[in-house]
Design a protein around this motif. Structure first.
Motif, PDB file in Angstrom:
ATOM      1  N   VAL A 118       0.815  -1.220   0.000  1.00 21.40           N
ATOM      2  CA  VAL A 118       0.000   0.000   0.000  1.00 21.40           C
ATOM      3  C   VAL A 118       0.848   1.269   0.000  1.00 21.40           C
ATOM      4  CG1 VAL A 118      -1.675   1.318   1.358  1.00 21.40           C
ATOM      5  CG2 VAL A 118      -1.959  -1.148   1.106  1.00 21.40           C
ATOM      6  N   SER A 119       1.997   1.249   0.690  1.00 23.23           N
ATOM      7  CA  SER A 119       2.791   2.476   0.867  1.00 23.23           C
ATOM      8  C   SER A 119       3.160   3.176  -0.441  1.00 23.23           C
ATOM      9  CB  SER A 119       4.061   2.166   1.664  1.00 23.23           C
ATOM     10  OG  SER A 119       3.752   1.801   2.981  1.00 23.23           O
ATOM     11  N   PRO A 120       3.586   2.453  -1.498  1.00 21.94           N
ATOM     12  CA  PRO A 120       3.917   3.172  -2.747  1.00 21.94           C
ATOM     13  C   PRO A 120       2.734   3.929  -3.331  1.00 21.94           C
ATOM     14  CG  PRO A 120       4.797   0.939  -2.799  1.00 21.94           C
ATOM     15  CD  PRO A 120       3.873   1.012  -1.614  1.00 21.94           C
ATOM     16  N   PHE A 121       1.538   3.361  -3.215  1.00 25.57           N
ATOM     17  CA  PHE A 121       0.357   4.025  -3.763  1.00 25.57           C
ATOM     18  C   PHE A 121      -0.043   5.227  -2.913  1.00 25.57           C
ATOM     19  CE2 PHE A 121       0.085  -0.368  -5.279  1.00 25.57           C
ATOM     20  CZ  PHE A 121      -0.013  -0.144  -6.641  1.00 25.57           C
ATOM     21  N   VAL A 122       0.144   5.098  -1.596  1.00 24.54           N
ATOM     22  CA  VAL A 122      -0.133   6.250  -0.730  1.00 24.54           C
ATOM     23  C   VAL A 122       0.833   7.377  -1.055  1.00 24.54           C
ATOM     24  CG1 VAL A 122      -0.163   7.069   1.657  1.00 24.54           C
ATOM     25  CG2 VAL A 122      -1.085   4.817   1.105  1.00 24.54           C
ATOM     26  N   GLY A 123       2.107   7.023  -1.228  1.00 26.09           N
ATOM     27  CA  GLY A 123       3.093   8.036  -1.593  1.00 26.09           C
ATOM     28  C   GLY A 123       2.802   8.660  -2.935  1.00 26.09           C
ATOM     29  N   LEU A 124       2.397   7.833  -3.904  1.00 25.64           N
ATOM     30  CA  LEU A 124       2.063   8.352  -5.237  1.00 25.64           C
ATOM     31  C   LEU A 124       0.862   9.279  -5.171  1.00 25.64           C
ATOM     32  CD1 LEU A 124       2.622   8.308  -8.262  1.00 25.64           C
ATOM     33  CD2 LEU A 124       1.132   6.307  -8.440  1.00 25.64           C
ATOM     34  N   PHE A 125      -0.131   8.910  -4.353  1.00 25.62           N
ATOM     35  CA  PHE A 125      -1.295   9.784  -4.189  1.00 25.62           C
ATOM     36  C   PHE A 125      -0.869  11.132  -3.611  1.00 25.62           C
ATOM     37  CE2 PHE A 125      -4.685  11.431  -1.449  1.00 25.62           C
ATOM     38  CZ  PHE A 125      -5.694  11.600  -2.375  1.00 25.62           C
ATOM     39  N   ALA A 156       5.816  17.311  -2.821  1.00 29.52           N
ATOM     40  CA  ALA A 156       5.019  16.248  -3.440  1.00 29.52           C
ATOM     41  C   ALA A 156       5.883  15.033  -3.760  1.00 29.52           C
ATOM     42  CB  ALA A 156       4.358  16.778  -4.714  1.00 29.52           C
ATOM     43  N   LEU A 157       7.077  15.272  -4.311  1.00 28.71           N
ATOM     44  CA  LEU A 157       7.968  14.160  -4.632  1.00 28.71           C
ATOM     45  C   LEU A 157       8.484  13.461  -3.377  1.00 28.71           C
ATOM     46  CD1 LEU A 157       9.982  15.804  -7.553  1.00 28.71           C
ATOM     47  CD2 LEU A 157       8.178  14.081  -7.719  1.00 28.71           C
ATOM     48  N   MET A 158       8.598  14.216  -2.303  1.00 31.65           N
ATOM     49  CA  MET A 158       9.034  13.623  -1.040  1.00 31.65           C
ATOM     50  C   MET A 158       8.051  12.558  -0.561  1.00 31.65           C
ATOM     51  SD  MET A 158      11.342  13.532   1.304  1.00 31.65           S
ATOM     52  CE  MET A 158      12.270  15.042   0.995  1.00 31.65           C
ATOM     53  N   ALA A 159       6.766  12.745  -0.861  1.00 32.47           N
ATOM     54  CA  ALA A 159       5.763  11.756  -0.464  1.00 32.47           C
ATOM     55  C   ALA A 159       6.036  10.410  -1.124  1.00 32.47           C
ATOM     56  CB  ALA A 159       4.362  12.252  -0.825  1.00 32.47           C
ATOM     57  N   THR A 160       6.391  10.434  -2.414  1.00 32.39           N
ATOM     58  CA  THR A 160       6.727   9.187  -3.098  1.00 32.39           C
ATOM     59  C   THR A 160       7.971   8.556  -2.500  1.00 32.39           C
ATOM     60  OG1 THR A 160       5.724   9.880  -5.186  1.00 32.39           O
ATOM     61  CG2 THR A 160       7.414   8.188  -5.309  1.00 32.39           C
ATOM     62  N   ALA A 161       8.970   9.384  -2.200  1.00 34.06           N
ATOM     63  CA  ALA A 161      10.214   8.873  -1.618  1.00 34.06           C
ATOM     64  C   ALA A 161       9.951   8.197  -0.282  1.00 34.06           C
ATOM     65  CB  ALA A 161      11.213  10.018  -1.448  1.00 34.06           C
ATOM     66  N   ILE A 162       9.134   8.824   0.560  1.00 30.52           N
ATOM     67  CA  ILE A 162       8.832   8.232   1.865  1.00 30.52           C
ATOM     68  C   ILE A 162       8.039   6.946   1.695  1.00 30.52           C
ATOM     69  CG2 ILE A 162       7.600   8.585   4.043  1.00 30.52           C
ATOM     70  CD1 ILE A 162       8.266  11.539   3.850  1.00 30.52           C
ATOM     71  N   GLY A 163       7.131   6.930   0.699  1.00 32.35           N
ATOM     72  CA  GLY A 163       6.373   5.717   0.429  1.00 32.35           C
ATOM     73  C   GLY A 163       7.283   4.563   0.057  1.00 32.35           C
ATOM     74  N   LEU A 164       8.314   4.835  -0.757  1.00 39.16           N
ATOM     75  CA  LEU A 164       9.259   3.793  -1.135  1.00 39.16           C
ATOM     76  C   LEU A 164      10.150   3.380   0.032  1.00 39.16           C
ATOM     77  CD1 LEU A 164      10.317   5.104  -4.673  1.00 39.16           C
ATOM     78  CD2 LEU A 164       8.791   3.190  -4.136  1.00 39.16           C
ATOM     79  N   VAL A 165      10.513   4.357   0.862  1.00 39.35           N
ATOM     80  CA  VAL A 165      11.320   4.054   2.048  1.00 39.35           C
ATOM     81  C   VAL A 165      10.561   3.111   2.985  1.00 39.35           C
ATOM     82  CG1 VAL A 165      12.253   5.058   4.179  1.00 39.35           C
ATOM     83  CG2 VAL A 165      12.734   6.128   1.979  1.00 39.35           C
ATOM     84  N   ALA A 166       9.253   3.277   3.054  1.00 39.36           N
ATOM     85  CA  ALA A 166       8.440   2.387   3.892  1.00 39.36           C
ATOM     86  C   ALA A 166       8.211   1.044   3.220  1.00 39.36           C
ATOM     87  CB  ALA A 166       7.093   3.050   4.209  1.00 39.36           C
ATOM     88  N   ALA A 167       8.009   1.059   1.894  1.00 41.43           N
ATOM     89  CA  ALA A 167       7.606  -0.164   1.191  1.00 41.43           C
ATOM     90  C   ALA A 167       8.764  -1.126   0.954  1.00 41.43           C
ATOM     91  CB  ALA A 167       6.960   0.198  -0.144  1.00 41.43           C
ATOM     92  N   ILE A 168       9.909  -0.616   0.538  1.00 44.66           N
ATOM     93  CA  ILE A 168      11.016  -1.502   0.155  1.00 44.66           C
ATOM     94  C   ILE A 168      11.492  -2.374   1.315  1.00 44.66           C
ATOM     95  CG2 ILE A 168      13.419  -1.550  -0.642  1.00 44.66           C
ATOM     96  CD1 ILE A 168      12.734   0.866  -2.416  1.00 44.66           C
TER      97      ILE A 168
END
Length: 207
Positions: A118-125, A156-168
């Motif tokens: 879920v985290s990557p999609f939350v970050g992308l959103f 906005a881009l930081m949200a994606t980065a944090i999502g990946l940091v959580a997901a990976i």
């Protein structure tokens, strides 16, 4: 972003908990198997671990021994029909406990799976939402000056980065622990078979 940061912290907390858990689990497993294999009888092995608890192999062993003692009166002869019932009952009791222990080993895995997926999609959103706000800001200010929109886009881009940091890490740890759980499930299943072999020899002396 706060939710994603908390999810990342939760992931690392599960990592630490599971790592210590499996290290202790494997260490105690080796100790128990050594005790079991070095005991001359099932009763001797049972007496050594009777007061121990909260370990899958010990719990499986104790469930088999408790069913054995209920099914076979001490000193009684194990005629063929009774022997078959005893073996079936002990195996069933051990398999029930094995299933419960397997489920307990999987605690926290659902959280890792959810965070990883879920985290990557939350970050992308969050990124899409932030870029939308940046474009709205461009329209309101009627300027394309990068200094005006850069902070919003960067956030906005930081949200994606944090999502990946959580997901990976969540995906990596999920795969790591899934393998360890699978290995230990095989170990429990192997022990049930080992117990049945020892039980068969035990019942041979009861005929």
């Amino acid at each position: 972003m706060i939710a994603l940061a908390l999810a990342s912290v939760w992931t690392w907390a599960i990592l630490l908990d599971k790592s210590f858990f499996f290290a202790s689990l494997n260490r105690r497993s080796e100790q128990f198997l050594k005790t079991f294999r070095n005991s001359s009888t099932l009763d001797e092995a049972y007496a050594k671990v009777q007061n121990e608890k909260n370990h899958p192999l010990i719990n499986i062993f104790k469930s088999g021994m408790e069913e054995l003692r209920l099914s076979l009166t001490p000193g009684a002869a194990a005629h063929p029909e009774l022997r078959a019932h005893v073996e079936d009952r002990t195996r069933t009791a051990m398999e029930i406990t094995e299933a419960a222990e397997s489920q307990r080993l999987g605690a926290g895995m659902g959280v890792l799976a959810s965070i990883g997926s879920v985290s990557p999609f939350v970050g992308l959103f969050g990124t899409v939402w932030g870029i939308m706000n940046a474009f709205i800001g461009i329209a309101n200010t009627q300027t394309t000056n990068l200094a005006v929109v850069a902070p919003g886009i960067a956030e906005a881009l930081m949200a994606t980065a944090i999502g990946l940091v959580a997901a990976i890490p969540a995906v990596i740890f999920y795969n790591k622990f899934a393998r360890q759980i699978g290995d230990f499930n095989n170990r429990m299943n192997g022990f049930v078979g080992e117990f049945q072999t020892v039980l068969s020899r035990y019942l041979d002396h009861k005929v």
